[in-house]
Design a protein around this motif. Structure first.
Motif, mmCIF file in Angstrom:
data_model
loop_
_atom_site.group_PDB
_atom_site.id
_atom_site.type_symbol
_atom_site.label_atom_id
_atom_site.label_comp_id
_atom_site.label_asym_id
_atom_site.label_seq_id
_atom_site.Cartn_x
_atom_site.Cartn_y
_atom_site.Cartn_z
ATOM 1 N N ARG A 62 0.841 -1.215 0.000
ATOM 2 C CA ARG A 62 0.000 0.000 0.000
ATOM 3 C C ARG A 62 0.870 1.257 0.000
ATOM 4 N NH1 ARG A 62 -5.563 -0.324 3.516
ATOM 5 N NH2 ARG A 62 -6.535 -2.071 2.404
ATOM 6 N N PHE A 65 2.245 1.648 -3.524
ATOM 7 C CA PHE A 65 1.261 2.182 -4.463
ATOM 8 C C PHE A 65 1.065 3.676 -4.244
ATOM 9 C CE2 PHE A 65 0.842 -1.927 -5.864
ATOM 10 C CZ PHE A 65 -0.249 -2.170 -6.686
ATOM 11 N N TYR A 75 -6.516 0.766 -6.193
ATOM 12 C CA TYR A 75 -5.653 -0.164 -6.917
ATOM 13 C C TYR A 75 -4.877 -0.971 -5.874
ATOM 14 C CZ TYR A 75 -6.717 2.882 -10.847
ATOM 15 O OH TYR A 75 -7.365 3.610 -11.806
ATOM 16 N N ARG A 76 -5.189 -2.241 -5.766
ATOM 17 C CA ARG A 76 -4.592 -3.102 -4.746
ATOM 18 C C ARG A 76 -3.596 -4.059 -5.390
ATOM 19 N NH1 ARG A 76 -8.343 -2.687 -0.380
ATOM 20 N NH2 ARG A 76 -10.353 -1.863 -1.074
ATOM 21 N N CYS A 77 -2.577 -4.424 -4.643
ATOM 22 C CA CYS A 77 -1.679 -5.468 -5.139
ATOM 23 C C CYS A 77 -2.465 -6.782 -5.226
ATOM 24 C CB CYS A 77 -0.450 -5.606 -4.249
ATOM 25 S SG CYS A 77 -0.714 -6.443 -2.672
ATOM 26 N N SER A 81 -5.909 -8.270 -3.133
ATOM 27 C CA SER A 81 -7.187 -8.544 -3.805
ATOM 28 C C SER A 81 -7.639 -9.974 -3.549
ATOM 29 C CB SER A 81 -7.059 -8.289 -5.309
ATOM 30 O OG SER A 81 -6.814 -6.923 -5.574
ATOM 31 N N ARG A 164 0.368 -1.426 -13.484
ATOM 32 C CA ARG A 164 0.453 -0.919 -12.108
ATOM 33 C C ARG A 164 1.198 -1.912 -11.221
ATOM 34 N NH1 ARG A 164 -4.860 -0.513 -13.662
ATOM 35 N NH2 ARG A 164 -5.406 1.522 -14.582
ATOM 36 N N ASN A 167 -0.613 -4.997 -9.670
ATOM 37 C CA ASN A 167 -2.067 -4.816 -9.600
ATOM 38 C C ASN A 167 -2.830 -5.738 -10.536
ATOM 39 O OD1 ASN A 167 -4.338 -2.686 -11.154
ATOM 40 N ND2 ASN A 167 -4.683 -3.385 -9.059
ATOM 41 N N ARG A 168 -2.425 -5.817 -11.804
ATOM 42 C CA ARG A 168 -3.268 -6.525 -12.775
ATOM 43 C C ARG A 168 -2.439 -7.099 -13.913
ATOM 44 N NH1 ARG A 168 -7.482 -4.277 -16.733
ATOM 45 N NH2 ARG A 168 -6.535 -2.264 -16.316
#
Length: 232
Positions: A62, A65, A75-77, A81, A164, A167-168
């Motif tokens: 966090r 980010f 936007y979470r790692c 998630s 990110r 993130n994704r």
């Protein structure tokens, strides 16, 4: 092929600890469920004592980010998630034995674990700041372009395989039934990461050996030796 973090990433995030696992011989029918249950039980025990937001592994991402200019609750790692979904639903959807196993290990360690089909990567992967013209294939099928300076995983063809940072991931190199060879990457920022990441890497390698009877190669890249070469 190769994997590395750029010099700029190591310079800006000296607390980064990363690990890789590469392996060939993956099939879509590996008997991973017993190990999935084992690692999921570890996550259940941790969540019984507090939410994922209290975990030092998650708090460190966090902060990272926030440093990247992203709102960490938007936007979470990837591991946050997964933990958040698991805490609410008590189960994660089954996708592929390898993905399910790596998700369970990520839950247990609260550290992001990314799995890439190496057949869909050109030349290798580098974690670096985006130029803004890279192509990212979302799971919806839409092509996106990361923001300039966004941290991405990118290959020699200019494809962004993750946005990110943690993130994704992209749909382009996601694991599918035809996947045989993979690069698995884990990254952490918390105080005990130098101990936890090698333990996580060993857990993945051991699990792959148990389920698929393969012999993975592992590495812990560093700022002084950032490049990992592999043949998958």
């Amino acid at each position: 092929m190769h994997f590395r973090h750029s010099d700029a990433i190591w310079s800006e995030y000296p607390e980064l600890v990363a690990g890789t696992v590469t392996v060939t011989g993956i099939t879509p029918d590996g008997p991973a469920e017993p190990l999935i249950e084992k690692f999921t039980a570890v996550a259940e025990a941790r969540l019984a004592a507090g939410t994922e937001a209290e975990f030092p592994e998650i708090q460190a991402w966090r902060r990272t980010f926030s440093r990247m200019g992203l709102k960490p609750t938007q936007y979470r790692c990837a591991s946050e998630s997964l933990l958040r979904r698991f805490r609410k639903e008590r189960v994660l959807p089954r996708i592929h034995p390898l993905v399910d196993l790596c998700n369970a290990i990520s839950l247990a360690f609260a550290i992001p674990v990314a799995v890439f089909d190496t057949a869909m990567i050109s030349g290798g992967l580098e974690v670096r700041h985006a130029n803004g013209d890279e192509d990212y294939l979302a799971f919806s099928g839409e092509t996106e372009h990361p923001d300039a300076r966004e941290v991405i995983f990118t290959d020699a063809a200019g494809r962004a395989h993750a946005r990110r940072w943690t993130n994704r991931q992209s749909g382009h190199s996601s694991v599918r039934d035809t996947t045989a060879s993979v690069l698995i990457v884990t990254e952490a920022m918390h105080d005990s990461a130098s101990e936890d990441v090698p333990e996580l890497v060993a857990a993945i390698a051991d699990a792959l050996g148990d389920v698929w009877r393969v012999s993975p190669e592992t590495a812990i890249p560093t700022r002084s030796s950032p490049r990992v070469e592999f043949t998958c």
